[in-house]
Scaffold this active site. Sequence first.
Site, PDB file in Angstrom:
ATOM      1  N   LEU A   1      10.747   8.332 -13.293  1.00  0.00           N
ATOM      2  CA  LEU A   1      10.976   9.379 -14.281  1.00  0.00           C
ATOM      3  C   LEU A   1      12.425   9.819 -14.161  1.00  0.00           C
ATOM      4  O   LEU A   1      12.959   9.929 -13.055  1.00  0.00           O
ATOM      5  CB  LEU A   1      10.062  10.582 -14.021  1.00  0.00           C
ATOM      6  N   ASP A   2      13.073  10.105 -15.289  1.00  0.00           N
ATOM      7  CA  ASP A   2      14.435  10.621 -15.257  1.00  0.00           C
ATOM      8  C   ASP A   2      14.479  11.916 -14.450  1.00  0.00           C
ATOM      9  O   ASP A   2      13.489  12.662 -14.410  1.00  0.00           O
ATOM     10  CB  ASP A   2      14.931  10.913 -16.673  1.00  0.00           C
ATOM     11  N   PRO A   3      15.631  12.234 -13.816  1.00  0.00           N
ATOM     12  CA  PRO A   3      15.743  13.519 -13.112  1.00  0.00           C
ATOM     13  C   PRO A   3      15.382  14.715 -13.989  1.00  0.00           C
ATOM     14  O   PRO A   3      14.779  15.679 -13.513  1.00  0.00           O
ATOM     15  CB  PRO A   3      17.217  13.549 -12.694  1.00  0.00           C
TER      16      PRO A   3
END
Length: 307
Positions: free
Chosen positions: A47-49
């Site tokens: 997952l993206d930050p």
Amino acid sequence: MAKPRKRGRDIDGVFLLDKPQGMSSNDIMQKVKRVFQANKAGHTGALDPLATGMLPICLGEATKFSQFLLDADKRYQVTAKLGERTDTSDAEGQVVETRDVQVDVQDILAALPHFRGNLMQVPTMFSALKHQGKPLYEYARAGITVEREARPITIFDLQFIAYDAPYLTLEVHCSKGTYIRTLVDDLGEYLGCGAHVTVLRRTAVANYPVEAMMNWDTLQVLAAQQDLALLDQHLLPTDSAVSALPALHLNQEQSKAISFGQRVKFDNPTQLTGQVRLFSDTQQFLGVALVDEHNVIRPQRLMTQNT
């Protein structure tokens, strides 16, 4: 003389983390691994930050089956800001274009069907996909654009949730390999105003229940009690990673042969073929196998059997 490296526990299972915003998937995975004192860990799709939500973390033997969760369908709720494009297609990037937003709910509802079904999607430059051994985002940060091939994805469902201009909220049910940032950017271009992601939350991976997720703060509170048995109660069984596969229960003789990696011929009254999850005569999960058209069980991924 160097001290021998301390080995973690042989603990197996899947932990459903509600990933906090601002941390990379790998960083939070390493933290979870330390909390459980596990000897091995792996996540099941980054997952993206910026994103929050469901991040299954496989511990021990469960890492052998993480690919099944990487390949599983995902669900997201995403909020996009219309009228602005960024270089990363999300709020962490620099605004590269601003346009007037002359879009109403009817325009949005009319656009959504064009983004459902089987599509070809060009991955964003700000992704972990590799080109000549280097992640695309490293090229992007250096100002280099690499030609990317469009990849097939499936948007099983795309539902309108709310529109409070310029913010649009949608729910997405998609196949593996779908970049929600790219989907939002493409939708913004279709609407003629541009768009980027401001909020992204993964709400489901495969068939895992949302209520089984635990957030990082709660996990830290549990970890502070220094009770590993209490922590372990929050692990889902290893075979949950392959729960979408049909189950095949073996007798004692078959179980023993499979545990040695041998192929097994069996009576197949249900004409079951394809990938299956195997269980022993004592209901122990053995692993994943392929049943061929000749009713032969061919082991593919097996649990390590304690001797």
